[in-house]
Write a protein that holds these residues in place. Sequence first.
Motif, short mmCIF file in Angstrom:
data_model
loop_
_atom_site.label_atom_id
_atom_site.label_comp_id
_atom_site.label_asym_id
_atom_site.label_seq_id
_atom_site.Cartn_x
_atom_site.Cartn_y
_atom_site.Cartn_z
N PRO A 254 4.34 7.46 -2.87
CA PRO A 254 3.61 7.62 -1.60
C PRO A 254 2.11 7.77 -1.70
O PRO A 254 1.42 7.63 -0.69
CB PRO A 254 4.25 8.89 -1.01
N SER A 255 1.57 8.05 -2.87
CA SER A 255 0.11 8.13 -3.01
C SER A 255 -0.31 7.44 -4.30
O SER A 255 0.49 7.33 -5.24
CB SER A 255 -0.36 9.58 -3.00
N GLY B 270 2.02 7.12 2.04
CA GLY B 270 1.51 8.44 2.41
C GLY B 270 2.61 9.44 2.68
O GLY B 270 2.60 10.56 2.14
N GLU B 271 3.59 9.09 3.52
CA GLU B 271 4.63 10.05 3.89
C GLU B 271 5.87 9.94 3.02
O GLU B 271 6.66 10.88 2.93
CB GLU B 271 5.00 9.87 5.36
N GLU C 246 0.84 -1.20 0.00
CA GLU C 246 0.00 0.00 0.00
C GLU C 246 0.88 1.25 0.00
O GLU C 246 1.95 1.27 0.61
CB GLU C 246 -0.91 0.02 1.23
#
Length: 295
Positions: A221-222, A166-167, A163
């Motif tokens: 990250p996304s 994010g960061e 997954e």
Amino acid sequence: MHSIHLAVLMTSHNRRARTLAALRALEDRRGLPAHATLGVHLVDTGSTDGTPEAVRLLHPAVEVMSVGADVPRNQALRIASRNSRSGGGGGGSLSGRPGGPSHRWTHQLWLDDGVELFPDALAVLLGAADTVGAGAVVVGAVRDPDGATVYSGRRGRSLTLVEPGGEGPEPCDTYDGRVVLLSRAVHDLVGDPDKVFRHRMGDYDHGFRARRAGVPAFVAPSPVGVCAGGPDVPGSLEPGIGVREALRRVTSGTELPPRQWWVYCLRHTWPWAPVLMVSPYARTAARATLGRWRA
């Protein structure tokens, strides 16, 4: 600041609406640096629904090459890569700015024609590439229409989906080949997907070969896009089919043809290759048998 030229590699076969949607999404490049350009190299494998004609009409900057329907996806991707290196046949910039000769690309982007990129996708991928360095592969995670990640990097023996973190970029062992960014340095070291693999396994094999060559891979990250029609479901998983039909499908060219699967197992799963070689066929037969019994 050094200039960036992306050579976008795409293949298509009788998915006109999805291919055009992918190209439309590619044109909306929010956040792409001013010094970045891109050229698209599309190889169409015998579409009969007017895909290449529509692309030439609506996206004239795209280089389109038509080949026979017998050319598998993996080979078509290799042809697109070869075209991007040859410098001939188009591949003009979609940015409205001069894209430069195709042979001067700094990065390749594998883009499946079933993926609609988010507007900031290219900025996310290039930003991750800046973070991890030119000697790494950057993988874009792709969601289904419900928001679940269906294609991404893979990790561990079970090839678990990674997954987006994010960061920052998340490390992975190999990757699905839907959205993959390679620098020129990585391509020169690892090369294209191996021609021994016709449809599946070629992307996983490429990731493991990259790792063996000392090239790390990371998931951006996304998420970078959505698979408009949802993930492809192998035909051998269709409920209600008999054992013979299930085995015919799982051993077909679009799933796990035995010779290609054996090469993959030998390269990447030794000493467990003999066991892993037969396991998907045994599971398929057992699943079909149980399904018929329950019915």
